[in-house]
Motif scaffolding. Structure first.
Motif, PDB file in Angstrom:
ATOM      1  N   TYR A 177       4.004  -3.212 -10.259  1.00  0.00           N
ATOM      2  CA  TYR A 177       4.568  -4.443 -10.822  1.00  0.00           C
ATOM      3  C   TYR A 177       5.191  -4.067 -12.152  1.00  0.00           C
ATOM      4  CZ  TYR A 177       1.607  -6.805  -7.404  1.00  0.00           C
ATOM      5  OH  TYR A 177       1.010  -7.222  -6.241  1.00  0.00           O
ATOM      6  N   ASN A 178       6.521  -4.112 -12.228  1.00  0.00           N
ATOM      7  CA  ASN A 178       7.184  -3.681 -13.461  1.00  0.00           C
ATOM      8  C   ASN A 178       8.066  -4.764 -14.061  1.00  0.00           C
ATOM      9  OD1 ASN A 178       9.255  -3.626 -11.661  1.00  0.00           O
ATOM     10  ND2 ASN A 178       9.559  -1.422 -11.705  1.00  0.00           N
ATOM     11  N   THR A 179       7.829  -6.004 -13.693  1.00  0.00           N
ATOM     12  CA  THR A 179       8.542  -7.107 -14.307  1.00  0.00           C
ATOM     13  C   THR A 179       7.567  -7.855 -15.201  1.00  0.00           C
ATOM     14  OG1 THR A 179       9.953  -7.311 -12.361  1.00  0.00           O
ATOM     15  CG2 THR A 179       9.903  -9.179 -13.880  1.00  0.00           C
ATOM     16  N   PRO A 180       7.691  -7.720 -16.503  1.00  0.00           N
ATOM     17  CA  PRO A 180       6.784  -8.435 -17.388  1.00  0.00           C
ATOM     18  C   PRO A 180       6.829  -9.936 -17.114  1.00  0.00           C
ATOM     19  CG  PRO A 180       8.011  -6.796 -18.600  1.00  0.00           C
ATOM     20  CD  PRO A 180       8.611  -6.861 -17.227  1.00  0.00           C
ATOM     21  N   THR A 181       5.677 -10.556 -17.162  1.00  0.00           N
ATOM     22  CA  THR A 181       5.595 -11.979 -16.911  1.00  0.00           C
ATOM     23  C   THR A 181       4.610 -12.589 -17.887  1.00  0.00           C
ATOM     24  OG1 THR A 181       5.014 -13.673 -15.303  1.00  0.00           O
ATOM     25  CG2 THR A 181       3.850 -11.586 -15.104  1.00  0.00           C
ATOM     26  N   THR A 182       4.912 -13.763 -18.365  1.00  0.00           N
ATOM     27  CA  THR A 182       3.980 -14.455 -19.238  1.00  0.00           C
ATOM     28  C   THR A 182       3.164 -15.466 -18.442  1.00  0.00           C
ATOM     29  OG1 THR A 182       5.679 -16.068 -19.813  1.00  0.00           O
ATOM     30  CG2 THR A 182       5.410 -14.176 -21.294  1.00  0.00           C
ATOM     31  N   THR A 183       3.351 -15.471 -17.133  1.00  0.00           N
ATOM     32  CA  THR A 183       2.563 -16.340 -16.271  1.00  0.00           C
ATOM     33  C   THR A 183       1.655 -15.472 -15.405  1.00  0.00           C
ATOM     34  OG1 THR A 183       4.244 -16.324 -14.524  1.00  0.00           O
ATOM     35  CG2 THR A 183       4.388 -18.083 -16.174  1.00  0.00           C
ATOM     36  N   TRP A 184       0.588 -16.064 -14.930  1.00  0.00           N
ATOM     37  CA  TRP A 184      -0.332 -15.342 -14.054  1.00  0.00           C
ATOM     38  C   TRP A 184       0.288 -15.218 -12.672  1.00  0.00           C
ATOM     39  CZ3 TRP A 184      -4.349 -12.727 -15.779  1.00  0.00           C
ATOM     40  CH2 TRP A 184      -4.831 -13.041 -17.049  1.00  0.00           C
TER      41      TRP A 184
ATOM     42  N   TYR B  70       0.665  -0.410 -23.220  1.00  0.00           N
ATOM     43  CA  TYR B  70       0.878  -1.842 -23.024  1.00  0.00           C
ATOM     44  C   TYR B  70      -0.417  -2.534 -22.630  1.00  0.00           C
ATOM     45  CZ  TYR B  70       5.673  -0.337 -23.196  1.00  0.00           C
ATOM     46  OH  TYR B  70       6.840   0.226 -23.588  1.00  0.00           O
ATOM     47  N   HIS B  71      -0.452  -3.839 -22.818  1.00  0.00           N
ATOM     48  CA  HIS B  71      -1.637  -4.640 -22.550  1.00  0.00           C
ATOM     49  C   HIS B  71      -1.454  -5.413 -21.260  1.00  0.00           C
ATOM     50  CE1 HIS B  71      -2.654  -3.585 -26.614  1.00  0.00           C
ATOM     51  NE2 HIS B  71      -1.515  -4.103 -27.027  1.00  0.00           N
ATOM     52  N   HIS B  72      -2.353  -5.194 -20.328  1.00  0.00           N
ATOM     53  CA  HIS B  72      -2.318  -5.871 -19.039  1.00  0.00           C
ATOM     54  C   HIS B  72      -3.648  -6.582 -18.846  1.00  0.00           C
ATOM     55  CE1 HIS B  72       1.157  -3.405 -18.667  1.00  0.00           C
ATOM     56  NE2 HIS B  72       0.525  -2.306 -18.296  1.00  0.00           N
ATOM     57  N   PHE B  73      -3.594  -7.774 -18.248  1.00  0.00           N
ATOM     58  CA  PHE B  73      -4.790  -8.594 -18.104  1.00  0.00           C
ATOM     59  C   PHE B  73      -5.012  -8.945 -16.640  1.00  0.00           C
ATOM     60  CE2 PHE B  73      -3.094  -9.253 -22.317  1.00  0.00           C
ATOM     61  CZ  PHE B  73      -4.205  -9.187 -23.127  1.00  0.00           C
TER      62      PHE B  73
ATOM     63  N   ASN C 178      -1.391 -10.452 -15.573  1.00  0.00           N
ATOM     64  CA  ASN C 178      -0.438 -10.926 -16.558  1.00  0.00           C
ATOM     65  C   ASN C 178      -0.098  -9.714 -17.412  1.00  0.00           C
ATOM     66  OD1 ASN C 178       0.528 -11.994 -19.178  1.00  0.00           O
ATOM     67  ND2 ASN C 178       0.026 -13.986 -18.289  1.00  0.00           N
ATOM     68  N   ILE C 179       1.183  -9.361 -17.478  1.00  0.00           N
ATOM     69  CA  ILE C 179       1.592  -8.209 -18.286  1.00  0.00           C
ATOM     70  C   ILE C 179       2.668  -8.664 -19.266  1.00  0.00           C
ATOM     71  CG2 ILE C 179       0.961  -6.424 -16.630  1.00  0.00           C
ATOM     72  CD1 ILE C 179       3.773  -6.267 -15.638  1.00  0.00           C
ATOM     73  N   ASN C 180       2.467  -8.333 -20.530  1.00  0.00           N
ATOM     74  CA  ASN C 180       3.441  -8.760 -21.535  1.00  0.00           C
ATOM     75  C   ASN C 180       4.578  -7.767 -21.682  1.00  0.00           C
ATOM     76  OD1 ASN C 180       2.152  -6.699 -22.877  1.00  0.00           O
ATOM     77  ND2 ASN C 180       1.461  -7.939 -24.598  1.00  0.00           N
TER      78      ASN C 180
END
Length: 181
Positions: free
Chosen positions: A41-48, A81-84, A147-149
């Protein structure tokens, strides 16, 4: 068909599971979804966003019953990077930290630290669990979400994925267990 008794009480009569007679704390069913493919997954998203193939539905037999969720995942990231990661029931996050200002509510954070690229060759096995009380019978669908910023999240593979024996393909799972409440 055979019958099954627990503590002298018939809980399965050969055709029907007598859930009312199963003692509190015992499992009624165990279900599992397994993700065996590797996904990036390499498209940053601010949504879950749901992780593909880590979703499982369970139908509870009693509104007082609970669902034990266990996730074992293998993740690789592109270093700093920070991934949740979190659980969701019906799209709503569960098993997350308290709200605090603009901080993201998550179950776990994948943060490999500042390693000048060294960690892009590695994966980390992570686990999380949560005991959920949906409060109703009927089907409940649970998912593992991310969720990845910024950057890239890899599931079941490292970020650097050279075709040689040093890199592997892994498996991630989501297990649900209905527990008599």
């Amino acid at each position: 068909m055979a019958t099954l008794s627990v503590g002298g009480t018939t809980v399965f009569d050969g055709a029907t599971l007598q859930t009312a007679s199963v003692p509190v704390g015992h499992f009624l069913q165990v279900l599992q979804d397994q993700k065996t493919d590797a996904t990036q997954y390499n498209t940053p998203t601010t949504t879950w966003t749901n992780i593909a193939s880590l979703s499982q539905a369970i139908t509870l037999s009693d509104a007082d019953n609970k669902v034990m969720l266990i996730h074992h995942g293998n993740y690789g990231t592109d270093d700093t990077y920070h991934h949740f990661i979190r659980f969701a029931r019906g799209g709503t996050g569960i098993g997350v930290g308290d709200a605090s200002s603009s901080r993201l509510q998550a179950g776990i954070k994948l943060d490999w630290g500042d390693d000048a690229g060294g960690d892009t060759h590695n994966t980390r096995a992570v686990s999380m669990s949560w005991l959920d009380t949906p409060g109703s019978v009927g089907p409940h669908t649970y998912t593992v979400q991310f969720n990845i910023n910024d950057g890239t999240l890899n599931v079941n593979r490292s970020h650097t994925d050279t075709d040689n024996a040093s890199y592997g393909r892994l498996v991630s799972t989501l297990t649900l267990m209905e527990i008599v409440g």
